[in-house]
Design an enzyme around this catalytic site. Structure first.
Site, PDB file in Angstrom:
ATOM      1  N   GLU A  60      -2.135 -79.165 -18.198  1.00 25.43           N
ATOM      2  CA  GLU A  60      -1.695 -78.981 -16.734  1.00 25.43           C
ATOM      3  C   GLU A  60      -2.380 -78.204 -16.016  1.00 25.43           C
ATOM      4  O   GLU A  60      -2.525 -77.819 -15.541  1.00 25.43           O
ATOM      5  CB  GLU A  60      -0.147 -78.949 -17.069  1.00 25.43           C
ATOM      6  CG  GLU A  60       0.982 -79.581 -17.158  1.00 25.43           C
ATOM      7  CD  GLU A  60       0.940 -80.414 -18.740  1.00 25.43           C
ATOM      8  OE1 GLU A  60       1.296 -81.907 -18.722  1.00 25.43           O
ATOM      9  OE2 GLU A  60       0.322 -79.999 -19.848  1.00 25.43           O
ATOM     10  N   PRO A  89       2.969 -74.744 -18.427  1.00 23.42           N
ATOM     11  CA  PRO A  89       1.820 -74.055 -19.033  1.00 23.42           C
ATOM     12  C   PRO A  89       0.968 -74.100 -17.076  1.00 23.42           C
ATOM     13  O   PRO A  89      -0.214 -73.058 -17.959  1.00 23.42           O
ATOM     14  CB  PRO A  89       1.354 -75.045 -20.010  1.00 23.42           C
ATOM     15  CG  PRO A  89       2.116 -75.678 -19.916  1.00 23.42           C
ATOM     16  CD  PRO A  89       3.805 -75.915 -19.058  1.00 23.42           C
ATOM     17  N   HIS A 129      12.567 -82.086 -20.157  1.00 21.40           N
ATOM     18  CA  HIS A 129      12.771 -83.547 -18.844  1.00 21.40           C
ATOM     19  C   HIS A 129      13.710 -82.928 -17.700  1.00 21.40           C
ATOM     20  O   HIS A 129      13.733 -84.225 -16.923  1.00 21.40           O
ATOM     21  CB  HIS A 129      12.307 -84.811 -19.646  1.00 21.40           C
ATOM     22  CG  HIS A 129      11.491 -84.907 -19.991  1.00 21.40           C
ATOM     23  ND1 HIS A 129      10.805 -84.403 -21.321  1.00 21.40           N
ATOM     24  CD2 HIS A 129      10.661 -85.685 -20.216  1.00 21.40           C
ATOM     25  CE1 HIS A 129      10.210 -84.784 -22.301  1.00 21.40           C
ATOM     26  NE2 HIS A 129       9.619 -86.119 -21.501  1.00 21.40           N
TER      27      HIS A 129
END
Length: 324
Positions: A60, A89, A129
C-alpha cells in the site's frame, strides 16, 4: 435513471471518469485482471488497457507513493485500498507527502489523487477488514474526506473527488455494496464535496450520520415516529464539513445525536459536537449525545453486533435527550 447497487455505482463512476478524462487512471491490488476484490473496477482494464488500470504489488505504501509521482507527471490517479485497515501502511505517504505538496509548492502544484477504500463492519469479516479509520484522514491537513450512503452519492462523490485538484479520500460502506440499491443518474454525475443532505426531515431532534450509519439513523427515526419527529442529516463530506447545514438543522430541532461506527475517543462525532458547542449552544435544549463504536479493536464476527451502533441504541439516546 438506472437502479444500481452501491458497488455498481462506483464502477459506473470509474468508467465514466476514465472515458471523460484520459489522464485518469486506476491503480491498486487486483484492480485489473480480477476487477477488484469487490468487483468495483470490473471491466476497466479490458476497456482502457493495463496502463490506465494497473495491478500494483501488495504494498500500500508503494502504490500511494507511485501515485505521488503520477500526480507530479500530470496524471489523476485513483488508488484502491482493498480494505480499510490495509491503508495503515500508507499513512506515512499520506501525512508526509500527499497532504503537504500544495503547501510545499506555495500552491503552484495541484495534487489530484483519489484514494478509495471499503470501510466498516457488519459483514462477518476477519480482523483488519472492518475498521472505520476516517478520523486519521480527516485529521491530516490538505486532505478532503467523503463517505457516501447511497448509490447516487457513491457515484457523484467519487466523480467530484476525481475532478478535485486536491487529495480526496473516499470511504465506501462495504456493508451496503450489494445490499443497497437506488436510482443513479446515467452519464456524468457530480455530488459536490462539502454539501450535506437532509435524508429525512423532522422537527424534534437531529440525527447526524454518514456512510453506513445513515440507514441506521433512518431506521431509528422510523421507530421513534410515534414519540418524536427525527431529522436525519447525512454529512456526506467530513472535510470540508457543511457547517451551515449542521447548524441549520440544530437550530431547527434543538437536539442533536451524532452516530458513528468508529471507536468513541477522538472520533468524528466529537468534532461535530465541538462545532455545535462553539456555534449552536444557544439553540440547543440539551447536550449533544454520541452513539458510537467502542474503544476496542474491532471484535471477532461472533460478537460484532454488540459493537456496531444499532437503531435501538440511537433511539435510546434520543429518548434520553428528550427527557433531559
Amino acid at each position: 435513471m438506472a437502479e444500481l447497487t452501491l458497488v455498481e455505482a462506483v464502477n459506473d463512476a470509474l468508467h465514466t471518469e476514465l472515458e471523460r478524462d484520459p489522464n485518469v487512471m486506476v491503480i491498486g491490488e487486483d484492480v485489473g485482471r480480477a476487477g477488484g476484490v469487490f468487483r468495483a473496477t470490473a471491466g476497466l482494464r479490458d476497456r482502457f488497457g493495463p496502463d490506465r488500470c494497473f495491478d500494483s504489488p501488495l504494498a500500500e505504501a508503494g502504490l500511494l507513493g507511485a501515485a505521488v509521482g503520477l500526480c507530479m507527471a500530470g496524471w489523476r490517479p485513483v488508488c484502491e485500498m482493498q480494505y480499510d485497515a490495509f491503508s495503515y501502511p500508507c499513512l506515512d505517504q499520506l501525512i508526509t507527502h500527499v497532504g503537504r505538496y500544495r503547501w510545499r509548492t506555495g500552491g503552484r502544484m495541484e495534487f489530484p489523487v483519489t484514494i478509495r477504500m471499503p470501510y466498516g463492519g457488519g459483514v462477518r469479516a476477519p480482523e483488519l477488514h472492518d475498521d472505520s479509520p476516517e478520523t486519521y484522514y480527516v485529521h491530516t491537513p490538505g486532505v478532503k474526506v467523503a463517505i457516501p450512503s447511497t448509490p447516487a452519492d457513491a457515484k457523484g462523490l467519487l466523480a467530484a473527488a476525481i475532478r478535485d485538484p486536491d487529495p480526496v479520500v473516499i470511504f465506501e460502506p462495504k456493508l451496503h455494496y450489494r445490499t443497497m440499491r437506488g436510482e443513479v443518474p446515467e452519464g456524468e454525475h457530480l455530488t459536490p464535496l462539502g454539501k450535506a443532505r437532509v435524508a429525512r426531515a423532522g422537527d424534534d431532534v437531529t440525527l447526524v450520520a454518514y456512510g453506513a450509519m445513515v440507514p441506521v439513523a433512518e431506521t431509528a427515526a422510523e421507530a421513534l415516529a410515534g414519540e418524536a419527529s427525527a431529522e436525519v442529516l447525512d454529512l456526506r463530506t467530513l472535510k470540508p464539513l457543511d457547517e451551515e447545514a449542521l447548524l441549520a438543522s440544530a437550530a431547527k430541532t434543538g437536539r442533536v445525536v451524532v452516530v458513528q461506527e468508529a471507536p468513541r475517543t477522538c472520533g468524528y462525532a466529537a468534532e461535530v459536537a465541538a462545532v455545535l458547542a462553539e456555534k449552536a449552544i444557544l439553540d440547543l435544549r440539551g447536550p449533544v449525545l454520541r452513539v458510537t463504536g467502542y474503544d476496542v479493536p474491532y471484535p471477532y464476527w461472533q460478537i460484532e453486533d454488540a459493537y456496531m451502533p444499532s437503531a435501538e441504541r440511537v433511539a435510546a439516546a434520543v429518548r434520553k435527550l428528550l427527557a433531559f
